[in-house]
Design an enzyme around this catalytic site. Sequence first.
Site, PDB file in Angstrom:
ATOM      1  N   LYS A 292      -6.219  -2.255  16.851  1.00 39.01           N
ATOM      2  CA  LYS A 292      -5.059  -2.988  17.350  1.00 39.01           C
ATOM      3  C   LYS A 292      -5.399  -3.712  18.656  1.00 39.01           C
ATOM      4  O   LYS A 292      -4.958  -4.853  18.876  1.00 39.01           O
ATOM      5  CB  LYS A 292      -3.878  -2.043  17.563  1.00 39.01           C
ATOM      6  CG  LYS A 292      -3.314  -1.461  16.279  1.00 39.01           C
ATOM      7  CD  LYS A 292      -2.725  -2.527  15.369  1.00 39.01           C
ATOM      8  CE  LYS A 292      -1.438  -3.095  15.893  1.00 39.01           C
ATOM      9  NZ  LYS A 292      -0.827  -4.080  14.947  1.00 39.01           N
TER      10      LYS A 292
ATOM     11  N   THR B 275       0.856  -1.182   0.000  1.00 38.22           N
ATOM     12  CA  THR B 275       0.000   0.000   0.000  1.00 38.22           C
ATOM     13  C   THR B 275       0.892   1.233   0.000  1.00 38.22           C
ATOM     14  O   THR B 275       2.100   1.137  -0.194  1.00 38.22           O
ATOM     15  CB  THR B 275      -0.930  -0.020   1.221  1.00 38.22           C
ATOM     16  OG1 THR B 275      -0.147  -0.109   2.414  1.00 38.22           O
ATOM     17  CG2 THR B 275      -1.892  -1.199   1.153  1.00 38.22           C
TER      18      THR B 275
ATOM     19  N   ASP C 277       1.503   0.896  22.102  1.00 42.27           N
ATOM     20  CA  ASP C 277       1.124   1.437  23.409  1.00 42.27           C
ATOM     21  C   ASP C 277      -0.233   2.133  23.379  1.00 42.27           C
ATOM     22  O   ASP C 277      -0.869   2.327  24.424  1.00 42.27           O
ATOM     23  CB  ASP C 277       2.192   2.398  23.929  1.00 42.27           C
ATOM     24  CG  ASP C 277       2.491   3.563  22.994  1.00 42.27           C
ATOM     25  OD1 ASP C 277       1.863   3.681  21.917  1.00 42.27           O
ATOM     26  OD2 ASP C 277       3.393   4.372  23.330  1.00 42.27           O
TER      27      ASP C 277
ATOM     28  N   THR D 228      -7.898  -4.505   7.801  1.00 44.81           N
ATOM     29  CA  THR D 228      -6.496  -4.928   7.819  1.00 44.81           C
ATOM     30  C   THR D 228      -6.055  -5.377   9.204  1.00 44.81           C
ATOM     31  O   THR D 228      -5.435  -6.435   9.355  1.00 44.81           O
ATOM     32  CB  THR D 228      -5.592  -3.785   7.333  1.00 44.81           C
ATOM     33  OG1 THR D 228      -5.969  -3.418   6.009  1.00 44.81           O
ATOM     34  CG2 THR D 228      -4.135  -4.210   7.340  1.00 44.81           C
TER      35      THR D 228
END
Length: 323
Positions: A153, A43, A126, A101
Amino acid sequence: MSIRTTPASLLVTGGAGFIGSHYVRALAGAADAPRVTVLDALTYAGSTADLPLDTVEFVHGDVCDAPLVDRLVAAHDQVVHLAAESHVDRSIEDAATFVRTNVLGAQTVLDAALRHGRAVVLVSTDEVYGSIAHGSWSEDAPLAPNSPYSASKASADLLALAMHRTHGLDVRITRSTNTYGGRQYPEKIIPLFVTRILNGQDVPLYGDGRHVRDWLHVDDHVRGIELVRTRGRAGGIYHIAGGTERTNLELTHALLELLGADRSRITHAPDRPGHDLRYSLDDSKIRTELGYRPERDFSGGLKEAVDWYVRNQGWWSPFSSRP
């Protein structure tokens, strides 16, 4: 820079990106380097120009392509899963791409690893913890993400831990602080500001610049990933930190000084929606269990990174016209 490793066949997803390509090059420089295959969709932020193609196999493909991922996972002993959309601003504009993704991609890799009994290192951030005013997050702190990026995430992390607890899958998670160095796509603050200054433009600092980040050199980051891959415990979460906190304003002043630019180049942009004020990780676990220590001094590492962009305008100038 090379890192010490153990022989294995290794699939690296997202290996043509910033951290991934540094990791792959470090592996290639090891005396006992594993056989490495990179899977990357190329990408906007990925490039095979950053890979040692004479020593690694490259596969152009989508991490959500289940048949492709299954074949590649089956053919390798371990997986380091770095493939991700990572820019918070883009996630605010287009959360769906990040969910696809970062969540579906992780599920696709984990499902294949479960079918074939392969270990996975999942590289996280984090930002899954949200903001912390004082102190530092430990690995058992609750997840409280505040952006679509960090939520995606955190979702991947929880999927991985669920696969470990439900099926016994060997999954290890790394969560790092802000990573910097050469070859980083110029949308993150350091390469963005450096390249704008070099182009004679002002630098758009969010709000009053009081947001605090801990800075981790990419060389230290990839050493931490490799320690977790080779020595980490199944089901373990490991923080990788740089130990250098700076406000964004302090960082901006340092970049301007390194480039001989005046502070009048700073413009204050409206703050990002939901902008976390401070991130901070307690990395005592990886230090105690695996012997990790950050080796790169921030002032020297920052100068080296800035110098890289000064010397390599041909690398980043084509990106200046990209959205």
